[in-house]
Enzyme design. Sequence first.
Site, PDB file in Angstrom:
ATOM      1  N   ARG A 108       0.750  -1.152   0.018  1.00 52.11           N
ATOM      2  CA  ARG A 108       0.000  -0.027  -0.035  1.00 52.11           C
ATOM      3  C   ARG A 108       0.893   1.455   0.026  1.00 52.11           C
ATOM      4  O   ARG A 108       0.446   2.184  -0.572  1.00 52.11           O
ATOM      5  CB  ARG A 108      -1.015  -0.074   1.144  1.00 52.11           C
ATOM      6  CG  ARG A 108      -2.016  -1.137   1.009  1.00 52.11           C
ATOM      7  CD  ARG A 108      -3.048  -1.140   2.026  1.00 52.11           C
ATOM      8  NE  ARG A 108      -2.247  -1.294   3.472  1.00 52.11           N
ATOM      9  CZ  ARG A 108      -2.067  -2.659   3.867  1.00 52.11           C
ATOM     10  NH1 ARG A 108      -2.657  -3.609   3.157  1.00 52.11           N
ATOM     11  NH2 ARG A 108      -1.473  -2.854   4.770  1.00 52.11           N
ATOM     12  N   GLU A 145       7.102 -12.072  15.193  1.00 51.61           N
ATOM     13  CA  GLU A 145       6.674 -13.011  16.282  1.00 51.61           C
ATOM     14  C   GLU A 145       7.138 -14.248  16.312  1.00 51.61           C
ATOM     15  O   GLU A 145       7.802 -14.847  17.110  1.00 51.61           O
ATOM     16  CB  GLU A 145       5.376 -12.776  16.587  1.00 51.61           C
ATOM     17  CG  GLU A 145       4.744 -13.254  17.905  1.00 51.61           C
ATOM     18  CD  GLU A 145       3.382 -13.104  18.143  1.00 51.61           C
ATOM     19  OE1 GLU A 145       2.445 -12.614  17.174  1.00 51.61           O
ATOM     20  OE2 GLU A 145       2.593 -13.393  19.314  1.00 51.61           O
TER      21      GLU A 145
HETATM   22  P1  AMP Z   1       4.730  -2.458  11.170  1.00 49.18           P
HETATM   23  O1  AMP Z   1       5.877  -3.145  10.981  1.00 49.18           O
HETATM   24  O2  AMP Z   1       4.044  -3.259  12.617  1.00 49.18           O
HETATM   25  O3  AMP Z   1       5.034  -1.090  11.316  1.00 49.18           O
HETATM   26  O4  AMP Z   1       3.646  -2.649  10.294  1.00 49.18           O
HETATM   27  C1  AMP Z   1       3.858  -2.193   8.933  1.00 49.18           C
HETATM   28  C2  AMP Z   1       2.949  -2.490   7.847  1.00 49.18           C
HETATM   29  O5  AMP Z   1       1.836  -3.243   8.322  1.00 49.18           O
HETATM   30  C3  AMP Z   1       2.580  -1.530   7.147  1.00 49.18           C
HETATM   31  O6  AMP Z   1       2.948  -1.465   6.000  1.00 49.18           O
HETATM   32  C4  AMP Z   1       1.111  -1.528   7.253  1.00 49.18           C
HETATM   33  O7  AMP Z   1       0.418  -1.635   5.816  1.00 49.18           O
HETATM   34  C5  AMP Z   1       0.818  -2.768   7.813  1.00 49.18           C
HETATM   35  N1  AMP Z   1      -0.291  -2.868   8.927  1.00 49.18           N
HETATM   36  C6  AMP Z   1       0.166  -2.838  10.252  1.00 49.18           C
HETATM   37  N2  AMP Z   1      -0.953  -2.806  10.995  1.00 49.18           N
HETATM   38  C7  AMP Z   1      -1.814  -2.388  10.284  1.00 49.18           C
HETATM   39  C8  AMP Z   1      -3.268  -2.204  10.708  1.00 49.18           C
HETATM   40  N3  AMP Z   1      -3.753  -2.196  12.077  1.00 49.18           N
HETATM   41  N4  AMP Z   1      -4.330  -1.679   9.786  1.00 49.18           N
HETATM   42  C9  AMP Z   1      -3.594  -1.536   8.316  1.00 49.18           C
HETATM   43  N5  AMP Z   1      -2.171  -1.805   8.223  1.00 49.18           N
HETATM   44  C10 AMP Z   1      -1.290  -2.359   9.042  1.00 49.18           C
END
Ligand code: AMP
Length: 203
Positions: A108, A145
């Site tokens: 995205r 995880e």
């Molecule tokens: P993170 O590594 O946890 O910061 O997650 C990064 C990626 O996961 C981002 O590129 C988001 O597109 C997706 N992502 C994580 N959590 C969500 C959420 N609650 N809603 C939508 N996309 C998420």
Amino acid sequence: MTPRSSRSFYSHEVNASQIVALQVINPIHLKKFSLLKYNAGYWDLERQNMEALKSIIRDIPDFPKKGIVFKDITPLLSDPISFQKVIDALKARYKDEKIDQVVGVEARGFIFASALAYALGSGFVMIRKPGKLPYNTYQETYSLEYGEDSVEIHQDAFENGQRIIIVDDVLATGGTLAACVSLVTKNFQVNLVEVGFLIELDF
Ligand code: AMP
């Protein structure tokens, strides 16, 4: 305290403190910017615009797995005014920064980064999941995880000294972004001006 509205897919022991780690990873003291910050209640656009944008982002509980509140941006993308407002707001922030390349994170992140690159007159560079990029790549592996994941970038993605920003839709734990920052700063002599997001989840 405001209840947590969402958790990352990777809801393990890594939490918001990992975002601090981003600044450690990047010796030039990384700057972070989010248009919409959930729970903490600050918006970068005028209040009215931000309320409209926030309300058009749909919460999907228990997707893609139980306990995750997924921020569904598809209604925002299909609304011409909202999509344009987001790109215009990002453009306003970076228009005087002489950005050479806007880097998008699969998948995205590509949507916002490529539209922003066009608006700024910059190039667009992809960071992708392993095995998707056709040319020689650099890779960065990071922990989840259970197990690990990787991100890749083409070895000729940047020229030395280029000014770049990394853009993604959602900043959750920051794990993906930390890997992307590391991927770029370890392998290239570039100036990472800032990392920018549409939404920052507050833990
Ligand atoms: P993170 O590594 O946890 O910061 O997650 C990064 C990626 O996961 C981002 O590129 C988001 O597109 C997706 N992502 C994580 N959590 C969500 C959420 N609650 N809603 C939508 N996309 C998420």
